[in-house]
Design a protein around this motif. Sequence first.
Motif, short mmCIF file in Angstrom:
data_model
loop_
_atom_site.label_atom_id
_atom_site.label_comp_id
_atom_site.label_asym_id
_atom_site.label_seq_id
_atom_site.Cartn_x
_atom_site.Cartn_y
_atom_site.Cartn_z
N ASP A 106 0.82 -1.21 0.00
CA ASP A 106 0.00 0.00 0.00
C ASP A 106 0.86 1.26 0.00
OD1 ASP A 106 0.81 -0.59 2.60
OD2 ASP A 106 -0.91 0.41 3.50
N GLN A 107 2.04 1.20 0.62
CA GLN A 107 2.94 2.36 0.59
C GLN A 107 3.54 2.55 -0.80
OE1 GLN A 107 5.58 1.30 3.79
NE2 GLN A 107 4.39 2.46 5.29
N ILE A 108 3.87 1.45 -1.46
CA ILE A 108 4.40 1.53 -2.83
C ILE A 108 3.33 2.10 -3.76
CG2 ILE A 108 5.21 0.16 -4.78
CD1 ILE A 108 6.48 -1.74 -2.69
N ALA A 109 2.08 1.70 -3.57
CA ALA A 109 0.99 2.23 -4.37
C ALA A 109 0.79 3.72 -4.12
CB ALA A 109 -0.30 1.46 -4.08
N THR A 110 0.98 4.17 -2.90
CA THR A 110 0.85 5.58 -2.57
C THR A 110 1.94 6.40 -3.26
OG1 THR A 110 -0.14 5.02 -0.45
CG2 THR A 110 0.73 7.25 -0.68
N VAL A 111 3.17 5.88 -3.26
CA VAL A 111 4.27 6.56 -3.95
C VAL A 111 3.93 6.70 -5.44
CG1 VAL A 111 6.69 6.34 -4.66
CG2 VAL A 111 6.05 5.87 -2.31
N ALA A 112 3.43 5.63 -6.04
CA ALA A 112 3.07 5.66 -7.46
C ALA A 112 1.92 6.63 -7.71
CB ALA A 112 2.71 4.27 -7.93
N ALA A 113 0.94 6.68 -6.82
CA ALA A 113 -0.21 7.57 -6.98
C ALA A 113 0.20 9.04 -6.93
CB ALA A 113 -1.26 7.28 -5.92
N LEU A 114 1.27 9.32 -6.18
CA LEU A 114 1.77 10.69 -6.13
C LEU A 114 2.62 11.03 -7.36
CD1 LEU A 114 2.73 11.00 -2.36
CD2 LEU A 114 0.94 12.26 -3.56
N GLY A 115 2.90 10.04 -8.20
CA GLY A 115 3.65 10.28 -9.43
C GLY A 115 5.15 10.20 -9.25
N LEU A 116 5.62 9.59 -8.18
CA LEU A 116 7.05 9.48 -7.92
C LEU A 116 7.55 8.11 -8.35
CD1 LEU A 116 6.90 11.02 -4.36
CD2 LEU A 116 7.51 12.19 -6.46
N LYS A 117 8.67 8.09 -9.08
CA LYS A 117 9.19 6.83 -9.60
C LYS A 117 10.60 6.53 -9.13
CE LYS A 117 6.38 7.15 -13.70
NZ LYS A 117 6.32 7.22 -15.13
N LYS A 118 11.44 7.54 -9.06
CA LYS A 118 12.84 7.35 -8.69
C LYS A 118 13.20 8.31 -7.56
CE LYS A 118 14.38 8.14 -12.91
NZ LYS A 118 15.34 8.30 -14.00
N ILE A 119 14.30 8.01 -6.89
CA ILE A 119 14.79 8.92 -5.85
C ILE A 119 15.11 10.26 -6.49
CG2 ILE A 119 16.65 9.30 -4.18
CD1 ILE A 119 16.77 6.30 -3.78
N ARG A 120 14.80 11.33 -5.80
CA ARG A 120 14.94 12.72 -6.21
C ARG A 120 13.89 13.16 -7.23
NH1 ARG A 120 20.33 11.22 -5.58
NH2 ARG A 120 20.65 10.89 -7.78
N ASP A 121 12.88 12.36 -7.50
CA ASP A 121 11.74 12.81 -8.30
C ASP A 121 10.95 13.82 -7.49
OD1 ASP A 121 12.08 11.48 -10.66
OD2 ASP A 121 10.51 9.99 -10.31
N GLU A 122 10.47 14.87 -8.15
CA GLU A 122 9.67 15.91 -7.50
C GLU A 122 8.37 16.08 -8.25
OE1 GLU A 122 12.02 19.44 -7.69
OE2 GLU A 122 13.35 18.82 -6.07
N LYS A 123 7.28 16.25 -7.51
CA LYS A 123 5.98 16.53 -8.10
C LYS A 123 5.31 17.61 -7.28
CE LYS A 123 5.99 13.42 -11.30
NZ LYS A 123 5.93 13.71 -12.70
N THR A 124 4.57 18.46 -7.94
CA THR A 124 3.82 19.51 -7.28
C THR A 124 2.34 19.13 -7.26
OG1 THR A 124 5.40 21.12 -8.10
CG2 THR A 124 3.31 21.98 -7.30
N HIS A 125 1.72 19.25 -6.10
CA HIS A 125 0.31 18.91 -5.92
C HIS A 125 -0.40 20.03 -5.18
CE1 HIS A 125 0.76 14.69 -7.15
NE2 HIS A 125 1.89 14.69 -6.47
N GLU A 126 -1.71 20.09 -5.36
CA GLU A 126 -2.52 21.00 -4.57
C GLU A 126 -2.51 20.53 -3.12
OE1 GLU A 126 -4.20 23.79 -5.41
OE2 GLU A 126 -3.45 23.64 -7.46
N ASP A 127 -2.50 21.46 -2.19
CA ASP A 127 -2.50 21.13 -0.77
C ASP A 127 -3.93 20.87 -0.33
OD1 ASP A 127 -1.80 20.69 1.80
OD2 ASP A 127 -1.28 22.76 2.27
#
Length: 59
Positions: A18-39
Amino acid sequence: MAKIKVTLVKSFHGCKKDQIATVAALGLKKIRDEKTHEDCPQIRGMVTKIKHLVKVEEI
């Protein structure tokens, strides 16, 4: 509405599915990936679930 920048700082290998799925849902794939989301409460809940893997900055 405010925005937050989520950065993956640790590897998610060995984490629960479930934690791996959460990382994927946020759009993160590799270390140092950054994504901007609405708060919003949904994104904050996802970040809280994987807080040991990510760094969060308010923009």
